[in-house]
Design an enzyme around this catalytic site. Structure first.
Site, PDB file in Angstrom:
ATOM      1  N   ASP A   1      -6.427  -2.660  -6.373  1.00  0.00           N
ATOM      2  CA  ASP A   1      -7.402  -1.844  -5.621  1.00  0.00           C
ATOM      3  C   ASP A   1      -7.039  -0.362  -5.692  1.00  0.00           C
ATOM      4  O   ASP A   1      -7.099   0.356  -4.690  1.00  0.00           O
ATOM      5  CB  ASP A   1      -7.450  -2.271  -4.147  1.00  0.00           C
ATOM      6  CG  ASP A   1      -7.730  -3.753  -3.968  1.00  0.00           C
ATOM      7  OD1 ASP A   1      -8.386  -4.344  -4.840  1.00  0.00           O
ATOM      8  OD2 ASP A   1      -7.271  -4.329  -2.964  1.00  0.00           O
TER       9      ASP A   1
ATOM     10  N   GLN B   1      -0.338  -0.073  -5.852  1.00  0.00           N
ATOM     11  CA  GLN B   1      -1.437  -0.494  -4.988  1.00  0.00           C
ATOM     12  C   GLN B   1      -1.960   0.716  -4.220  1.00  0.00           C
ATOM     13  O   GLN B   1      -1.187   1.456  -3.603  1.00  0.00           O
ATOM     14  CB  GLN B   1      -0.971  -1.575  -4.015  1.00  0.00           C
ATOM     15  CG  GLN B   1      -2.090  -2.106  -3.128  1.00  0.00           C
ATOM     16  CD  GLN B   1      -1.667  -3.314  -2.295  1.00  0.00           C
ATOM     17  OE1 GLN B   1      -0.598  -3.865  -2.506  1.00  0.00           O
ATOM     18  NE2 GLN B   1      -2.501  -3.727  -1.367  1.00  0.00           N
TER      19      GLN B   1
ATOM     20  N   GLN C   1       0.825  -1.203   0.000  1.00  0.00           N
ATOM     21  CA  GLN C   1       0.000   0.000   0.000  1.00  0.00           C
ATOM     22  C   GLN C   1       0.866   1.263   0.000  1.00  0.00           C
ATOM     23  O   GLN C   1       1.725   1.427   0.868  1.00  0.00           O
ATOM     24  CB  GLN C   1      -0.928   0.026   1.209  1.00  0.00           C
ATOM     25  CG  GLN C   1      -1.938  -1.096   1.236  1.00  0.00           C
ATOM     26  CD  GLN C   1      -1.465  -2.310   2.011  1.00  0.00           C
ATOM     27  OE1 GLN C   1      -0.273  -2.535   2.155  1.00  0.00           O
ATOM     28  NE2 GLN C   1      -2.412  -3.102   2.502  1.00  0.00           N
TER      29      GLN C   1
END
Length: 522
Positions: free
Chosen positions: A366, A344, A322
């Site tokens: 995502d 990400q 992330q």
């Protein structure tokens, strides 16, 4: 005396019975009617209440429970000692719940003025912040004090906020006719929000043109500010009355982390073009104590934020997990003609109402996620490579929406967008399309909602369309819809059974005007 006493006794018994009946009828609109009745029977609701008064009492109760939670968190912080993770989590929770309290107060203020759309949007955000705090505490739940706080949040605070939100949903549809109030439903159950609630002005939000810069940021001297953050700090607090603080960011690469706090309202970033004005960072969750929320290169909380003609990126790389480029908690925010680049979790559309116009968004896992009500209009959404070895495969996902409650007004709407891959990704895809798969979305939370309307879906989009999160989680409660799409990836015949074709009669539910009240932005 006996007759008078008997009359008064009957009167008070009758009034009490009506009081309880009115509460019971209003609480049937919630997901937890028994706890709703019990909590509202403790003196918060006035005598002989109208359904609207019960709704306001439910919102007041939520604020009261939020205050109790903050008290418990301050106690955790006091006794955390040298426990770094617990201290960090408690501080972040208090900050997050401060935002929640602000949104609840705002909702209470506007309800009497019949601004139900605003009240629902703000209460939806308040509940989302509470959920985020609880999620953080789960990771540090190693003391009895934390456990008690989590129990109170889950069983009391979040339940009361959800109950108030559910009542608002019914009140918007039926007003004080509480006999018609009902538990919140979603599109999966055949319910669509009412349309035509805006002013009908045809107004479309956008970054104003022709504004004179209040301050200018540039590299190498010649300007008062050399960093974007110092220019943000110079903005007046709580700017209103239709005024905006216009920051011109000259061409250059600005290596910094930028934060626009809650008090900095109506701040406008204007660059000199995508790829010319670049704000860049590389924070990621692999770094000590770093949360996904904190990794954002640019993070915005102040309402009315706008940005145009620039690039925001996170260069942490595909192996860093992330790493957010842009995060927004700004209500009525507009990002126009901007390039947002990451891998990400590129865009964290965290909460409230947001509009992205004519943007280029690049990522792979995502990479558009959060629990906002966001419309992406005329955007180009490009998948980037995760695997440079063409023999290896991966699953890429565009959208991961995080709605946790069916009464929340949140969801992602992609309107007239293009979903494709960057040229280097498409080279990998063409060599072995069976292992390089891209999906429109997957359900991050139980009531995830994402729709694609009149978009061009290119060949890289899997025939399945949508991807599960974990087994059958949320597959019966999500709403993933498509309407009028084109391109090689738009064929609906192979779609997963738990996605939907949006009925023609309900496409306007997802318009800019209806979904995020675009007519009424100023």
């Amino acid at each position: 005396m006996t007759s008078s006493f008997h009359f008064l006794f009957c009167f008070f018994i009758g009034a009490a019975a009506y009081h309880q009946t009115a509460i019971q009828e209003a609480c049937k609109a919630t997901r937890w009617p028994e706890s709703c009745q019990l909590s509202l029977s403790s003196g918060l609701v006035p005598a002989d209440p109208s359904p609207f008064q019960i709704l306001r009492s439910a919102l007041t109760l939520s604020s009261k429970n939020l205050g109790t939670t903050k008290f418990m968190l301050r106690a955790i912080l006091h006794y955390a000692g040298s426990n770094h993770n617990l201290t960090t989590t408690a501080k972040l929770c208090l900050q997050t719940l401060g935002n929640s309290a602000y949104r609840l107060r705002s909702a209470e203020e506007v309800l009497p003025r019949n601004r139900i759309k605003d009240a629902r949007a703000w209460t939806s955000a308040a509940l989302s912040y509470q959920f985020n705090c609880l999620s953080g505490l789960k990771k540090v739940n190693d003391t009895q004090m934390v456990g008690k706080t989590m129990l109170f949040m889950n069983n009391t605070l979040m339940t009361s906020t959800s109950n108030a939100l559910s009542m608002m949903m019914s009140y918007e549809d039926f007003g004080n006719r509480s006999r018609w109030w009902r538990t919140p439903r979603t599109e999966r159950e055949g319910f669509w929000e009412s349309v035509g609630g805006g002013s009908g002005s045809g107004h479309e939000p956008g970054v104003p043109t022709g504004l004179k810069a209040n301050v200018t940021v540039c590299k190498g001297g010649g300007c008062k500010y050399s960093t974007v953050q110092r220019a943000v700090n110079a903005a007046p607090d709580n700017l209103g009355g239709g005024r905006r603080f216009f920051i011109l960011i000259k061409e250059g690469v600005y290596e910094e982390t930028v934060r626009v706090p809650l008090a900095k309202r109506n701040v406008v970033f204007v660059g000199e073009g995508m790829g010319k004005t670049v704000i860049t960072g590389s924070l990621n969750v692999g770094q000590l104590g770093m949360t996904t929320y904190d990794t954002a290169t640019v993070g915005v909380v102040g309402d009315g934020f706008m940005a145009r003609d620039l690039t925001i990126q996170n260069t942490a790389g595909p192996d860093a997990q992330q790493a957010v480029a842009f995060r927004s908690d700004s209500d009525l925010s507009v990002v126009e003609n901007c390039e947002l680049i990451g891998n990400q979790d590129t865009v964290y559309a965290h909460s409230l109402r947001q509009l992205y116009k004519s943007c280029i968004i690049k990522g792979n896992v995502d990479f558009i996620f959060g629990n906002s009500a966001a419309v992406f209009h005329n955007c180009t959404i490009l998948v980037r490579p995760r695997q440079l070895d063409p023999e290896k495969g991966e699953n890429n996902v565009v959208a991961a929406h995080g709605r946790t409650d069916p009464a929340q007004t949140t969801g992602f709407v992609f309107h007239e967008c293009v979903v494709n891959g960057t040229e280097d990704y498409m080279q990998l895809f063409r060599k072995n399309p069976s292992v390089h798969r891209t999906f429109l979305g997957r359900p991050w939370k139980e009531f995830s909602r994402s729709v694609f309307v009149r978009c061009k879906l290119e060949a890289l989009v899997s025939p399945l369309g949508w991807m599960p999160w974990d087994g059958d989680f949320a597959l019966k409660t999500l709403y993933f819809g498509e309407f009028g799409n084109s391109g090689l990836g738009s064929n609906m015949s192979g779609r997963v059974m738990w996605s939907s074709q949006i009925p023609l009669d309900h496409v306007t539910t997802y318009s800019l005007q209806n979904f995020i009240q675009g007519d009424d932005w100023r």
